[in-house]
Write a protein that holds these residues in place. Structure first.
Motif, PDB file in Angstrom:
ATOM      1  N   SER A  40       1.019  -1.435  -0.077  1.00 34.65           N
ATOM      2  CA  SER A  40      -0.058   0.161  -0.159  1.00 34.65           C
ATOM      3  C   SER A  40       0.745   1.214  -0.018  1.00 34.65           C
ATOM      4  N   HIS A  41       0.248   2.275  -0.385  1.00 33.96           N
ATOM      5  CA  HIS A  41       0.989   3.541  -0.318  1.00 33.96           C
ATOM      6  C   HIS A  41      -0.161   4.546  -0.381  1.00 33.96           C
ATOM      7  N   ARG A  42       0.699   5.870   0.027  1.00 31.15           N
ATOM      8  CA  ARG A  42      -0.088   7.104  -0.214  1.00 31.15           C
ATOM      9  C   ARG A  42       0.611   8.104  -0.680  1.00 31.15           C
TER      10      ARG A  42
ATOM     11  N   LYS B  54      -7.595  10.903  -5.669  1.00 30.65           N
ATOM     12  CA  LYS B  54      -7.808   9.922  -4.475  1.00 30.65           C
ATOM     13  C   LYS B  54      -6.578   9.039  -3.890  1.00 30.65           C
ATOM     14  N   CYS B  55      -5.603   9.424  -4.862  1.00 28.02           N
ATOM     15  CA  CYS B  55      -4.162   8.694  -4.458  1.00 28.02           C
ATOM     16  C   CYS B  55      -3.521   9.298  -3.277  1.00 28.02           C
ATOM     17  N   ALA B  56      -4.285  10.595  -2.900  1.00 24.20           N
ATOM     18  CA  ALA B  56      -3.806  11.225  -1.505  1.00 24.20           C
ATOM     19  C   ALA B  56      -4.608  10.725  -0.334  1.00 24.20           C
TER      20      ALA B  56
ATOM     21  N   ARG C  21       5.156  -2.279 -12.736  1.00 25.13           N
ATOM     22  CA  ARG C  21       3.819  -2.227 -13.520  1.00 25.13           C
ATOM     23  C   ARG C  21       3.004  -2.019 -12.086  1.00 25.13           C
ATOM     24  N   GLU C  22       2.496  -0.825 -12.114  1.00 23.46           N
ATOM     25  CA  GLU C  22       1.371  -0.516 -11.261  1.00 23.46           C
ATOM     26  C   GLU C  22       0.134  -1.012 -11.247  1.00 23.46           C
ATOM     27  N   THR C  23      -0.441  -0.703 -12.265  1.00 26.79           N
ATOM     28  CA  THR C  23      -1.964  -1.175 -12.725  1.00 26.79           C
ATOM     29  C   THR C  23      -1.641  -1.983 -14.170  1.00 26.79           C
TER      30      THR C  23
ATOM     31  N   GLY D 224      -4.287   5.812   2.593  1.00 25.18           N
ATOM     32  CA  GLY D 224      -3.656   5.114   1.599  1.00 25.18           C
ATOM     33  C   GLY D 224      -4.423   3.935   0.821  1.00 25.18           C
ATOM     34  N   HIS D 225      -3.902   3.098  -0.295  1.00 20.88           N
ATOM     35  CA  HIS D 225      -4.675   2.390  -0.998  1.00 20.88           C
ATOM     36  C   HIS D 225      -3.504   1.348  -1.498  1.00 20.88           C
ATOM     37  N   GLY D 226      -3.758   0.194  -2.136  1.00 24.63           N
ATOM     38  CA  GLY D 226      -3.195  -1.060  -2.502  1.00 24.63           C
ATOM     39  C   GLY D 226      -2.946  -1.031  -4.045  1.00 24.63           C
ATOM     40  N   HIS D 227      -1.952  -1.734  -4.388  1.00 26.17           N
ATOM     41  CA  HIS D 227      -1.568  -2.058  -5.781  1.00 26.17           C
ATOM     42  C   HIS D 227      -0.842  -3.758  -5.456  1.00 26.17           C
ATOM     43  N   ASN D 228      -1.168  -4.461  -6.678  1.00 25.67           N
ATOM     44  CA  ASN D 228      -0.559  -5.684  -6.963  1.00 25.67           C
ATOM     45  C   ASN D 228       0.501  -5.151  -8.039  1.00 25.67           C
TER      46      ASN D 228
END
Ligand code: NI
Length: 138
Positions: free
Chosen positions: A15-17, A34-36, A125-127, A40-44
């Motif tokens: 996760s990151h912010r 919304k990334c701020a 690759r973030e998304t 936070g939120h997560g990525h694979n």
């Protein structure tokens, strides 16, 4: 001899912010939307590390992919997987963890550890549709 490019792919979840503490909350929301968001939120993430060089006369390898896997897992994946990138990772301290800043940080961690061939690129690759790549000083 021809230069050959060898790539190892690894995955991690984190996760990151996206947040720049030098800016106001309003400016952060304007920049990062919304990334701020505060928690936070997560990525694979998918990480691809490419090493360039000539195949060794004896081994036929540019770098033994087993060794490259161990370096990536030991130096990066074990430190970022299932972590919050803003808080939990020593080598990311003070860095706003955009994909761009992450590949530069990963480059610095990996460059000195790769002793066969030379580090050529670090791709993240973030998304599904967003990929960022660092090729060092190039
Ligand atoms: Ni994000």
């Amino acid at each position: 001899m021809k230069t050959v490019y060898v790539t190892r792919r690894e995955s991690f979840s984190a996760s990151h912010r996206l947040f720049n503490p030098a800016l106001s909350d309003d400016e952060n929301i304007r920049l990062f939307d919304k990334c701020a968001s505060p928690n936070g939120h997560g990525h694979n993430y998918e990480l691809e590390v490419t090493v360039a060089g000539e195949p060794g006369r004896e081994t036929g390898y540019v770098i033994d992919l087993k060794k490259l896997k161990q370096i990536i897992r030991g130096e990066i994946i074990s430190k970022v997987d299932h972590k919050h990138l803003n808080y939990d990772v020593e080598f990311l301290r003070g860095i706003n963890p955009t994909a761009e800043n992450l590949v530069v940080a990963f480059w610095h961690v990996l460059a000195s550890k790769i002793s066969e061939g030379r580090l050529y690129s670090v791709r993240l690759r973030e998304t599904e549709n967003n990929v960022v790549e660092c090729r060092g000083e190039e």
